[in-house]
Design a protein around this motif. Structure first.
Motif, PDB file in Angstrom:
ATOM      1  N   GLY A  87     -22.261   2.579  14.476  1.00  0.00           N
ATOM      2  CA  GLY A  87     -20.986   2.681  13.789  1.00  0.00           C
ATOM      3  C   GLY A  87     -20.539   4.109  13.598  1.00  0.00           C
ATOM      4  N   ALA A  88     -21.507   5.016  13.379  1.00  0.00           N
ATOM      5  CA  ALA A  88     -21.156   6.426  13.197  1.00  0.00           C
ATOM      6  C   ALA A  88     -20.547   7.003  14.470  1.00  0.00           C
ATOM      7  N   GLU A  89     -21.127   6.682  15.611  1.00  0.00           N
ATOM      8  CA  GLU A  89     -20.583   7.185  16.876  1.00  0.00           C
ATOM      9  C   GLU A  89     -19.217   6.571  17.166  1.00  0.00           C
ATOM     10  N   TRP A  90     -19.060   5.314  16.827  1.00  0.00           N
ATOM     11  CA  TRP A  90     -17.760   4.654  16.981  1.00  0.00           C
ATOM     12  C   TRP A  90     -16.691   5.392  16.176  1.00  0.00           C
ATOM     13  N   SER A  91     -16.991   5.643  14.889  1.00  0.00           N
ATOM     14  CA  SER A  91     -16.016   6.318  14.051  1.00  0.00           C
ATOM     15  C   SER A  91     -15.712   7.709  14.567  1.00  0.00           C
ATOM     16  N   LYS A  92     -16.744   8.425  14.971  1.00  0.00           N
ATOM     17  CA  LYS A  92     -16.535   9.772  15.521  1.00  0.00           C
ATOM     18  C   LYS A  92     -15.599   9.732  16.717  1.00  0.00           C
ATOM     19  N   LYS A  93     -15.806   8.779  17.603  1.00  0.00           N
ATOM     20  CA  LYS A  93     -14.988   8.671  18.814  1.00  0.00           C
ATOM     21  C   LYS A  93     -13.528   8.403  18.479  1.00  0.00           C
ATOM     22  N   TYR A  94     -13.279   7.452  17.582  1.00  0.00           N
ATOM     23  CA  TYR A  94     -11.899   7.031  17.353  1.00  0.00           C
ATOM     24  C   TYR A  94     -11.154   7.936  16.380  1.00  0.00           C
ATOM     25  N   ILE A  95     -11.879   8.589  15.482  1.00  0.00           N
ATOM     26  CA  ILE A  95     -11.226   9.621  14.678  1.00  0.00           C
ATOM     27  C   ILE A  95     -10.822  10.784  15.570  1.00  0.00           C
ATOM     28  N   ALA A  96     -11.717  11.187  16.478  1.00  0.00           N
ATOM     29  CA  ALA A  96     -11.387  12.275  17.406  1.00  0.00           C
ATOM     30  C   ALA A  96     -10.191  11.912  18.267  1.00  0.00           C
ATOM     31  N   ARG A  97     -10.141  10.678  18.739  1.00  0.00           N
ATOM     32  CA  ARG A  97      -9.014  10.250  19.563  1.00  0.00           C
ATOM     33  C   ARG A  97      -7.704  10.304  18.773  1.00  0.00           C
ATOM     34  N   GLY A  98      -7.740   9.837  17.521  1.00  0.00           N
ATOM     35  CA  GLY A  98      -6.543   9.857  16.703  1.00  0.00           C
ATOM     36  C   GLY A  98      -6.076  11.265  16.389  1.00  0.00           C
ATOM     37  N   LEU A  99      -7.022  12.139  16.060  1.00  0.00           N
ATOM     38  CA  LEU A  99      -6.640  13.519  15.750  1.00  0.00           C
ATOM     39  C   LEU A  99      -6.152  14.259  16.989  1.00  0.00           C
TER      40      LEU A  99
END
Length: 225
Positions: free
Chosen positions: A134-146
């Motif tokens: 879940g941590a890697e998932w969040s990192k990926k999609y927060i980075a994509r959004g930013l």
């Protein structure tokens, strides 16, 4: 009819980026509010008594306690817009120009619609349940959004996201960056976002709103930000 300003209770959680938006807005407007807490780490948001308040089982919830209609506003962007409307004499976080307002709302929705909902705690836990990180998932999609924010904000940036005044876009950006920092997002490809965030981080309203100095922040995490 009374013209008394509303008195507010903000139900939240120290790590909630959506609650962080409201804290920043309140402090920018110099409006006092009462904190109340829902322990997401204890799954209090899933209990029946809380779902009676907010059927989505989330925070924040904003209530104006001295109004006849003590309506519980259960979505943070709706609550931000409400504050703009019921506090017209306080610092505005929306520009007057319609095009500039549209730019603010686009940036708000990049965070509030495209980024935070797919990277928040209950999504992380669901990803963990599927056997992934879940941590890697969040990192990926927060980075994509930013990254999308970075590209979009190029068309409006001044000192802040839209011109030289703090707007709702900045109010939503700051907690998103806090979350990104938590999960180790690389900001090197985002120089504009980084510069805006650094400027905002020095503002007293943002400093007071930081997750690490809230009344419900655990002692071991206090002042880590």
């Amino acid at each position: 009819m009374s013209h008394e300003e509303p008195r507010f209770v903000l139900w939240g959680y120290y790590r909630s980026s959506c609650a962080g938006r409201l804290r920043i807005a309140f402090h920018l407007k110099s409006v006092n509010f009462e904190n109340a807490f829902v322990r997401l780490d204890k799954d209090e948001q899933l209990q029946d008594h809380w779902k009676a308040v907010n059927p989505s089982g989330t925070v924040p919830v904003l209530v104006a306690t001295n109004r006849e209609d003590k309506y519980a506003i259960t979505q943070s962007v709706a609550a931000l817009e409400y504050l703009e409307e019921v506090l017209p004499d306080r610092r505005s976080l929306l520009p007057m120009d319609p095009v500039a307002r549209a730019k603010v709302r686009v940036l708000v929705n990049i965070i509030a619609c495209d980024t935070q909902p797919i990277s928040n705690r209950h999504i992380m836990l669901a990803v963990n349940d599927l056997g992934a990180s879940g941590a890697e998932w969040s990192k990926k999609y927060i980075a994509r959004g930013l990254a999308a924010y970075e590209k979009t904000v190029e068309n409006s940036v001044g000192e802040y996201s839209v011109g030289d005044e703090i707007t709702l876009a900045d109010v939503c950006l700051v907690p998103a960056v806090w979350a990104a920092q938590r999960w180790g997002v690389d900001f090197e490809p985002m120089p504009v976002v980084s510069r805006i965030f650094e400027t905002l981080s020095r503002h007293p309203a943002v400093m007071r709103s930081h997750w690490a100095c809230q009344p419900d922040t655990p002692d071991e995490l206090r002042n880590m930000g």
